[in-house]
Design a protein around this motif. Structure first.
Motif, PDB file in Angstrom:
ATOM      1  N   ASN A 250      -0.367   5.226   8.638  1.00 43.72           N
ATOM      2  CA  ASN A 250      -1.738   4.717   8.860  1.00 43.72           C
ATOM      3  C   ASN A 250      -1.761   3.882  10.098  1.00 43.72           C
ATOM      4  O   ASN A 250      -2.670   3.756  11.101  1.00 43.72           O
TER       5      ASN A 250
ATOM      6  N   GLY B  16       1.162  -1.136   0.067  1.00 41.81           N
ATOM      7  CA  GLY B  16       0.051   0.081  -0.145  1.00 41.81           C
ATOM      8  C   GLY B  16       0.867   1.159  -0.087  1.00 41.81           C
ATOM      9  O   GLY B  16       0.244   2.238  -0.019  1.00 41.81           O
TER      10      GLY B  16
ATOM     11  N   GLU C  52       1.099   3.557   4.306  1.00 41.16           N
ATOM     12  CA  GLU C  52       0.491   2.572   5.156  1.00 41.16           C
ATOM     13  C   GLU C  52       1.081   2.691   6.429  1.00 41.16           C
ATOM     14  O   GLU C  52       0.628   2.287   7.408  1.00 41.16           O
TER      15      GLU C  52
END
Length: 82
Positions: free
Chosen positions: A28, A21, A25
């Motif tokens: 995140n 990703g 990511e």
């Protein structure tokens, strides 16, 4: 870290892995780890006017937009250039 990665790239049988990703990511995942605790939050894309110090320690941040102050309970995490 980048110099270490570039050096490894030229080694025999080197493998360069990337987060699934993309690098966003990783951020995140960090945000999910922080926000799963009650009362903890993550601010993104927030321009910080200054890091507020108390007794020589980072105690919070003052945001540029709205002149808002965020007081830290335990720590201030930043990727600001020094």
């Amino acid at each position: 870290v980048m110099a270490y990665m570039v050096e490894d790239f030229y080694r025999e049988d080197a493998v360069m892995d990337f987060p699934k990703g993309g690098s966003g990511e990783m951020m995140n995942a960090l945000a999910r780890g922080v926000t799963k605790h009650r009362g903890c939050s993550v601010e993104t894309s927030a321009c910080v006017e200054k890091i507020v110090l108390e007794d020589g320690r980072a105690a919070g941040v003052k945001l540029r937009k709205g002149n808002r102050m965020i007081k830290a309970k335990e720590a201030v995490v930043s990727n600001a250039d020094l």
